[in-house]
Design a protein around this motif. Structure first.
Motif, PDB file in Angstrom:
ATOM      1  N   HIS A  37       0.800  -1.225   0.000  1.00 29.16           N
ATOM      2  CA  HIS A  37       0.000   0.000   0.000  1.00 29.16           C
ATOM      3  C   HIS A  37       0.838   1.283   0.000  1.00 29.16           C
ATOM      4  CE1 HIS A  37      -3.708  -2.178   0.441  1.00 29.16           C
ATOM      5  NE2 HIS A  37      -3.219  -2.836   1.460  1.00 29.16           N
ATOM      6  N   ASN A  38       2.112   1.167   0.364  1.00 32.59           N
ATOM      7  CA  ASN A  38       2.901   2.379   0.571  1.00 32.59           C
ATOM      8  C   ASN A  38       4.174   2.500  -0.258  1.00 32.59           C
ATOM      9  OD1 ASN A  38       1.397   3.722   2.869  1.00 32.59           O
ATOM     10  ND2 ASN A  38       1.696   1.659   3.673  1.00 32.59           N
ATOM     11  N   ALA A  39       4.573   1.456  -0.935  1.00 33.81           N
ATOM     12  CA  ALA A  39       5.822   1.520  -1.703  1.00 33.81           C
ATOM     13  C   ALA A  39       5.678   2.486  -2.882  1.00 33.81           C
ATOM     14  CB  ALA A  39       6.215   0.137  -2.201  1.00 33.81           C
ATOM     15  N   ASP A  40       6.757   3.161  -3.197  1.00 33.36           N
ATOM     16  CA  ASP A  40       6.755   4.105  -4.313  1.00 33.36           C
ATOM     17  C   ASP A  40       6.838   3.395  -5.668  1.00 33.36           C
ATOM     18  OD1 ASP A  40       6.647   6.290  -2.600  1.00 33.36           O
ATOM     19  OD2 ASP A  40       8.841   6.469  -2.493  1.00 33.36           O
ATOM     20  N   ARG A  41       7.484   2.245  -5.697  1.00 33.23           N
ATOM     21  CA  ARG A  41       7.706   1.533  -6.957  1.00 33.23           C
ATOM     22  C   ARG A  41       6.658   0.449  -7.144  1.00 33.23           C
ATOM     23  NH1 ARG A  41      13.545  -0.445  -7.390  1.00 33.23           N
ATOM     24  NH2 ARG A  41      12.864  -0.729  -9.534  1.00 33.23           N
ATOM     25  N   SER A  42       6.113   0.371  -8.343  1.00 27.87           N
ATOM     26  CA  SER A  42       5.079  -0.624  -8.629  1.00 27.87           C
ATOM     27  C   SER A  42       5.619  -2.050  -8.508  1.00 27.87           C
ATOM     28  CB  SER A  42       4.470  -0.403 -10.011  1.00 27.87           C
ATOM     29  OG  SER A  42       5.431  -0.577 -11.027  1.00 27.87           O
ATOM     30  N   LEU A  43       6.885  -2.250  -8.837  1.00 25.39           N
ATOM     31  CA  LEU A  43       7.489  -3.575  -8.705  1.00 25.39           C
ATOM     32  C   LEU A  43       7.429  -4.049  -7.255  1.00 25.39           C
ATOM     33  CD1 LEU A  43       9.090  -5.935  -9.959  1.00 25.39           C
ATOM     34  CD2 LEU A  43      11.170  -4.639  -9.456  1.00 25.39           C
ATOM     35  N   ILE A  44       7.726  -3.167  -6.327  1.00 26.19           N
ATOM     36  CA  ILE A  44       7.685  -3.503  -4.899  1.00 26.19           C
ATOM     37  C   ILE A  44       6.246  -3.747  -4.461  1.00 26.19           C
ATOM     38  CG2 ILE A  44       8.193  -2.689  -2.569  1.00 26.19           C
ATOM     39  CD1 ILE A  44      10.682  -3.355  -4.264  1.00 26.19           C
ATOM     40  N   ARG A  45       5.322  -2.906  -4.898  1.00 25.97           N
ATOM     41  CA  ARG A  45       3.904  -3.092  -4.536  1.00 25.97           C
ATOM     42  C   ARG A  45       3.394  -4.441  -5.039  1.00 25.97           C
ATOM     43  NH1 ARG A  45       3.713   2.212  -6.352  1.00 25.97           N
ATOM     44  NH2 ARG A  45       2.580   1.555  -8.228  1.00 25.97           N
ATOM     45  N   THR A  46       3.765  -4.796  -6.268  1.00 26.35           N
ATOM     46  CA  THR A  46       3.329  -6.072  -6.837  1.00 26.35           C
ATOM     47  C   THR A  46       3.934  -7.250  -6.087  1.00 26.35           C
ATOM     48  OG1 THR A  46       3.054  -5.066  -9.010  1.00 26.35           O
ATOM     49  CG2 THR A  46       3.275  -7.467  -8.937  1.00 26.35           C
ATOM     50  N   ALA A  47       5.225  -7.184  -5.844  1.00 35.06           N
ATOM     51  CA  ALA A  47       5.891  -8.270  -5.115  1.00 35.06           C
ATOM     52  C   ALA A  47       5.301  -8.423  -3.718  1.00 35.06           C
ATOM     53  CB  ALA A  47       7.397  -8.011  -5.037  1.00 35.06           C
ATOM     54  N   ALA A  48       5.017  -7.317  -3.075  1.00 33.15           N
ATOM     55  CA  ALA A  48       4.438  -7.357  -1.730  1.00 33.15           C
ATOM     56  C   ALA A  48       3.038  -7.956  -1.764  1.00 33.15           C
ATOM     57  CB  ALA A  48       4.417  -5.957  -1.126  1.00 33.15           C
ATOM     58  N   ALA A  49       2.245  -7.601  -2.757  1.00 31.14           N
ATOM     59  CA  ALA A  49       0.893  -8.157  -2.873  1.00 31.14           C
ATOM     60  C   ALA A  49       0.937  -9.668  -3.098  1.00 31.14           C
ATOM     61  CB  ALA A  49       0.137  -7.473  -4.012  1.00 31.14           C
ATOM     62  N   VAL A  50       1.875 -10.125  -3.906  1.00 32.88           N
ATOM     63  CA  VAL A  50       2.052 -11.569  -4.123  1.00 32.88           C
ATOM     64  C   VAL A  50       2.457 -12.243  -2.810  1.00 32.88           C
ATOM     65  CG1 VAL A  50       3.486 -13.297  -5.295  1.00 32.88           C
ATOM     66  CG2 VAL A  50       2.544 -11.370  -6.579  1.00 32.88           C
ATOM     67  N   THR A  51       3.331 -11.605  -2.078  1.00 35.50           N
ATOM     68  CA  THR A  51       3.765 -12.144  -0.791  1.00 35.50           C
ATOM     69  C   THR A  51       2.590 -12.278   0.168  1.00 35.50           C
ATOM     70  OG1 THR A  51       5.991 -11.245  -1.068  1.00 35.50           O
ATOM     71  CG2 THR A  51       5.293 -11.752   1.188  1.00 35.50           C
ATOM     72  N   VAL A  52       1.724 -11.289   0.208  1.00 34.50           N
ATOM     73  CA  VAL A  52       0.536 -11.355   1.071  1.00 34.50           C
ATOM     74  C   VAL A  52      -0.289 -12.583   0.720  1.00 34.50           C
ATOM     75  CG1 VAL A  52      -1.670 -10.244   1.635  1.00 34.50           C
ATOM     76  CG2 VAL A  52       0.426  -8.879   1.538  1.00 34.50           C
ATOM     77  N   THR A  53      -0.525 -12.797  -0.565  1.00 35.84           N
ATOM     78  CA  THR A  53      -1.326 -13.941  -1.008  1.00 35.84           C
ATOM     79  C   THR A  53      -0.648 -15.258  -0.656  1.00 35.84           C
ATOM     80  OG1 THR A  53      -2.283 -12.657  -2.807  1.00 35.84           O
ATOM     81  CG2 THR A  53      -2.364 -15.059  -3.021  1.00 35.84           C
ATOM     82  N   GLU A  54       0.616 -15.377  -0.992  1.00 34.14           N
ATOM     83  CA  GLU A  54       1.333 -16.632  -0.758  1.00 34.14           C
ATOM     84  C   GLU A  54       1.461 -16.951   0.721  1.00 34.14           C
ATOM     85  OE1 GLU A  54       4.959 -16.075  -2.940  1.00 34.14           O
ATOM     86  OE2 GLU A  54       4.037 -16.637  -4.837  1.00 34.14           O
ATOM     87  N   GLN A  55       1.804 -15.945   1.507  1.00 32.10           N
ATOM     88  CA  GLN A  55       1.950 -16.178   2.946  1.00 32.10           C
ATOM     89  C   GLN A  55       0.601 -16.537   3.568  1.00 32.10           C
ATOM     90  OE1 GLN A  55       5.086 -15.690   5.017  1.00 32.10           O
ATOM     91  NE2 GLN A  55       5.737 -16.212   2.958  1.00 32.10           N
ATOM     92  N   GLY A  56      -0.460 -15.900   3.087  1.00 33.76           N
ATOM     93  CA  GLY A  56      -1.795 -16.224   3.572  1.00 33.76           C
ATOM     94  C   GLY A  56      -2.166 -17.669   3.277  1.00 33.76           C
ATOM     95  N   GLN A  57      -1.826 -18.133   2.077  1.00 36.33           N
ATOM     96  CA  GLN A  57      -2.086 -19.525   1.722  1.00 36.33           C
ATOM     97  C   GLN A  57      -1.287 -20.480   2.606  1.00 36.33           C
ATOM     98  OE1 GLN A  57      -1.080 -19.340  -2.441  1.00 36.33           O
ATOM     99  NE2 GLN A  57      -3.171 -18.812  -3.050  1.00 36.33           N
TER     100      GLN A  57
END
Length: 72
Positions: A37-57
């Motif tokens: 939600h807060n990263a300036d770079r879209s690459l970081i935001r995307t990687a973080a969103a994937v991490t949220v999903t994977e860690q949740g699983q």
């Protein structure tokens, strides 16, 4: 905590390991949500969103395994 983990065997060891890993992953999800939600770079935001999903699983899988151990 690691000494306690080393001292256990069988289901008790697996149970504690899963409990510790769930907490570890929950912390990771919190950090990744912040980055998503807060990263300036879209690459970081995307990687973080994937991490949220994977860690949740992974949390869900570990919780299911933990429930199975508790019932055995």
């Amino acid at each position: 905590m690691l000494n306690e983990l080393r001292s256990l065997e069988g289901d008790a060891q697996v149970r504690l390991f899963l409990q510790l890993m769930i907490r570890h992953h929950q912390s990771g999800v919190s950090m990744a949500k912040f980055a998503a939600h807060n990263a300036d770079r879209s690459l970081i935001r995307t990687a973080a969103a994937v991490t949220v999903t994977e860690q949740g699983q992974e949390i869900s899988m570990m919780q299911a395994r933990l429930k199975g151990i508790s019932q055995e």
